[in-house]
Design a protein around this motif. Structure first.
Motif, mmCIF file in Angstrom:
data_model
loop_
_atom_site.group_PDB
_atom_site.id
_atom_site.type_symbol
_atom_site.label_atom_id
_atom_site.label_comp_id
_atom_site.label_asym_id
_atom_site.label_seq_id
_atom_site.Cartn_x
_atom_site.Cartn_y
_atom_site.Cartn_z
ATOM 1 N N THR A 144 22.091 -24.330 34.560
ATOM 2 C CA THR A 144 22.930 -26.247 34.195
ATOM 3 C C THR A 144 20.880 -27.022 34.423
ATOM 4 O O THR A 144 20.303 -26.438 35.455
ATOM 5 C CB THR A 144 23.546 -26.713 34.094
ATOM 6 O OG1 THR A 144 23.990 -26.435 35.935
ATOM 7 C CG2 THR A 144 24.917 -26.796 33.377
ATOM 8 N N LYS A 145 20.359 -26.951 33.973
ATOM 9 C CA LYS A 145 18.929 -27.402 33.455
ATOM 10 C C LYS A 145 20.016 -29.552 34.191
ATOM 11 O O LYS A 145 19.774 -29.688 32.753
ATOM 12 C CB LYS A 145 18.435 -27.745 32.710
ATOM 13 C CG LYS A 145 17.461 -26.225 32.707
ATOM 14 C CD LYS A 145 16.621 -26.091 31.519
ATOM 15 C CE LYS A 145 15.973 -25.042 31.924
ATOM 16 N NZ LYS A 145 15.546 -23.746 30.878
ATOM 17 N N ARG A 146 19.331 -29.987 34.807
ATOM 18 C CA ARG A 146 19.612 -32.088 34.892
ATOM 19 C C ARG A 146 18.256 -32.316 35.526
ATOM 20 O O ARG A 146 18.144 -32.142 36.344
ATOM 21 C CB ARG A 146 20.923 -32.133 35.058
ATOM 22 C CG ARG A 146 21.311 -31.628 36.675
ATOM 23 C CD ARG A 146 22.758 -31.977 36.805
ATOM 24 N NE ARG A 146 23.383 -31.314 37.819
ATOM 25 C CZ ARG A 146 24.181 -30.930 38.006
ATOM 26 N NH1 ARG A 146 24.976 -29.980 37.020
ATOM 27 N NH2 ARG A 146 24.323 -30.467 39.617
ATOM 28 N N SER A 147 18.458 -33.664 34.493
ATOM 29 C CA SER A 147 17.024 -34.799 35.294
ATOM 30 C C SER A 147 15.824 -33.834 36.491
ATOM 31 O O SER A 147 15.641 -33.865 37.181
ATOM 32 C CB SER A 147 17.867 -35.447 36.245
ATOM 33 O OG SER A 147 19.276 -35.473 36.832
ATOM 34 N N GLY A 148 15.662 -32.588 35.530
ATOM 35 C CA GLY A 148 14.925 -31.771 35.914
ATOM 36 C C GLY A 148 14.819 -30.602 36.987
ATOM 37 O O GLY A 148 13.477 -29.789 38.130
ATOM 38 N N ASN A 149 15.951 -30.442 37.004
ATOM 39 C CA ASN A 149 16.713 -29.985 38.633
ATOM 40 C C ASN A 149 17.222 -28.168 37.783
ATOM 41 O O ASN A 149 18.063 -29.065 36.474
ATOM 42 C CB ASN A 149 17.807 -31.233 39.670
ATOM 43 C CG ASN A 149 16.908 -31.100 40.456
ATOM 44 O OD1 ASN A 149 15.556 -31.900 40.527
ATOM 45 N ND2 ASN A 149 17.699 -31.137 41.711
ATOM 46 N N LEU A 150 17.097 -27.866 38.181
ATOM 47 C CA LEU A 150 18.088 -26.334 37.809
ATOM 48 C C LEU A 150 19.342 -26.192 38.744
ATOM 49 O O LEU A 150 18.585 -26.196 39.334
ATOM 50 C CB LEU A 150 17.235 -25.142 37.781
ATOM 51 C CG LEU A 150 16.103 -24.438 37.286
ATOM 52 C CD1 LEU A 150 14.885 -23.292 37.463
ATOM 53 C CD2 LEU A 150 17.030 -24.480 35.652
ATOM 54 N N HIS A 151 19.882 -26.190 38.040
ATOM 55 C CA HIS A 151 21.355 -25.307 39.294
ATOM 56 C C HIS A 151 22.338 -24.265 38.979
ATOM 57 O O HIS A 151 22.265 -24.459 37.629
ATOM 58 C CB HIS A 151 22.251 -26.625 39.137
ATOM 59 C CG HIS A 151 23.454 -26.416 39.910
ATOM 60 N ND1 HIS A 151 24.933 -26.079 39.486
ATOM 61 C CD2 HIS A 151 23.353 -26.306 41.108
ATOM 62 C CE1 HIS A 151 25.716 -25.780 40.401
ATOM 63 N NE2 HIS A 151 24.600 -26.104 41.726
ATOM 64 N N CYS A 152 21.778 -23.289 39.797
ATOM 65 C CA CYS A 152 22.537 -21.970 39.350
ATOM 66 C C CYS A 152 23.607 -21.694 40.459
ATOM 67 O O CYS A 152 23.813 -22.190 41.341
ATOM 68 C CB CYS A 152 21.812 -20.924 40.117
ATOM 69 S SG CYS A 152 20.030 -20.927 38.533
ATOM 70 N N GLN A 153 24.890 -21.542 40.007
ATOM 71 C CA GLN A 153 25.819 -20.836 40.453
ATOM 72 C C GLN A 153 26.404 -19.146 39.742
ATOM 73 O O GLN A 153 26.009 -19.049 38.615
ATOM 74 C CB GLN A 153 26.775 -21.725 39.901
ATOM 75 C CG GLN A 153 27.810 -22.171 40.705
ATOM 76 C CD GLN A 153 29.070 -23.477 40.793
ATOM 77 O OE1 GLN A 153 28.707 -23.104 39.748
ATOM 78 N NE2 GLN A 153 29.467 -23.661 42.086
#
Ligand code: UD1
Length: 424
Positions: free
Chosen positions: A138-147
């Protein structure tokens, strides 16, 4: 900030070893996260990008020690899965940590890398590869979160043989519980070096150097510590060869893998240099009088490397006749052309083509590096030019060349780094 002062026109002569490859050591430092043990890397170049990688490893909890050209990474204490923006922005290629952190911890968070000096640098292929293994991104506020509760085996078909995406896929695959096959993989020597390192840690990886890389999964294996020597930097070697071709002289490079440079050495040979190769050496002799060659088209390995295009172009600005350069990898890779023109080069850029018509002489000038290899091109031109050049923008050059002035001084160049005078 400092400036390089180069008084050109001196022939280069002597023998120098080539530093370890930047583009190998960076993914291998990220791969060291996977071992849960101590890995020792030798032949590491001293570069600001290496410092940036070490800062990231330490932030993640690893213990890192440097001694000479060796780096020891103890990743047992690693406990953090997020890289803050302040560390990410130091180096675009830090996106390579994504696959490694994901494989080790099951989640990773970092800021989206932006574009860079070479134009937009998308990471869609990296993310597609991780998604194919089951990662949720997921991409949120310029960040990438991978799970990924679990990464699984899969077939990955890269639409472009991206070096970074191939590496990220190989690293993430270390956490997969089945076989991962990367099709249309990049074939660069740095991929083979990464494979060698992963195998030294106990992983089962094969196919590097071909278009299909296979990573054997199964229950996530415990990887052990290892020692590994980084391969020599073929682009640095190409830079020193271009410099001697342009300035004239006779040099020997040691600690090289000549076949990895064959497109560059063939080009310089066709331009009029004498080039001989030994097992680990390359000798180049140039009278400093070059002639044009047939069009140079940058291509993924084993084609002509995009990273060698700027320094070779700098040399061929002095080649009688016209040489065309076609840049097929990056959009914005002719930024050195304008600066070379300030030194007297005749270069016309039309889109992805640069038309270089050789001039008899370049003249020293104040020029600014806009990117790493473009900066190297300015150094090559300055070494061959008549008079003094002052090159600024050294932060770019320092990302890729360890001890640049020392090496060139050993080869007989007149080069000094001095503090930039204040603007009055
Ligand atoms: C690496 C090298 C860089 C070299 C380049 C090409 C490192 C640290 N850097 O960069 O010095 O110039 O290989 O040999 O190893 N692309 C996409 N989507 C993606 C990824 C890439 O469209 O997800 C495109 C890029 O925009 C570019 C092409 O693919 O046009 C090749 O890029 P890639 O091979 O990924 O280069 P890097 O790994 O970034």
């Amino acid at each position: 900030m400092s400036v390089l002062h180069i008084i050109g026109g001196r022939r280069l002569s002597g023998s120098v070893p080539v530093q370890g490859a930047k583009n190998s050591v960076l993914p291998i430092l990220a791969a060291a996260l996977l071992s849960d043990d101590i890995c020792v890397l030798h032949n590491c170049p001293r570069l600001s990008d290496v410092d940036a990688s070490i800062a990231i490893l330490r932030h993640l909890g690893c213990r890192v020690e440097q001694e000479g050209d060796s780096i020891a990474v103890d990743s047992r204490p690693m406990c953090i899965s997020e890289i803050p923006h302040r560390l990410m922005r130091e180096m675009r290629s830090s996106v390579i940590f994504l696959g490694a952190i994901l494989a080790r911890i099951g989640e990773a968070e970092l800021s989206m890398p932006g574009g860079c000096e070479l134009g937009p640098r998308p990471i869609d292929l990296h993310l597609e590869a991780l998604r194919a293994m089951g990662a949720e991104i997921t991409k949120r506020s310029g960040n990438l979160h991978c799970q990924a509760a679990r990464l699984h085996g899969c077939e990955i078909h890269l639409s472009i043989p991206s070096v970074g995406a191939t590496e990220n896929a190989m690293l993430a695959a270390m956490g997969a519980d089945g076989d991962v096959v990367v099709h249309n993989a990049a074939r660069e020597p740095e991929i083979s070096d990464l494979q060698a390192f992963l195998c030294a840690m106990g992983a089962e990886v094969s196919g590097a150097g071909t278009s299909q890389v296979v990573i054997r999964g199964g229950e996530r294996k415990k990887l052990h510590g290892c020692e590994h020597a980084i391969i020599p930097d073929r682009i640095v070697a190409a830079t020193w060869l271009s410099a001697a071709a342009a300035a004239g002289g006779e040099i020997e490079l040691t600690r090289t893998i000549p076949e990895q440079l064959s497109t560059v050495t063939d080009t310089l040979r066709r331009a009029g240099c004498q080039v001989r190769t030994g097992e680990e050496q390359i000798y180049l002799k140039s009278a400093g009088t070059l002639h044009s060659v047939r069009p140079i088209r940058t291509q993924p390995y084993p084609g002509f490397p995009t990273d060698a295009q700027p320094p070779v172009m700098a040399a061929l600005t002095l080649a009688a006749g016209t040489t065309l350069f076609v840049e097929t990898i990056f959009e914005n890779r002719f930024r050195h052309a304008g600066e070379l023109a300030r030194m007297g080069a005749d270069i016309r850029v039309v889109g992805r083509v640069a038309v270089v018509t050789g001039v008899q002489q370049l003249s020293g000038a104040a020029v600014e590096a806009a990117d790493l290899r473009g900066g190297a091109a300015l150094v090559v031109a300055a070494l061959a030019a008549r008079g003094e050049s002052r090159i600024s923008g050294l932060a770019h050059i320092d990302r890729g060349y360890s001890g640049l002035e020392d090496t060139l001084t050993l080869l007989g160049a007149d080069i000094r780094r001095r503090p930039e005078p204040p603007i009055s």
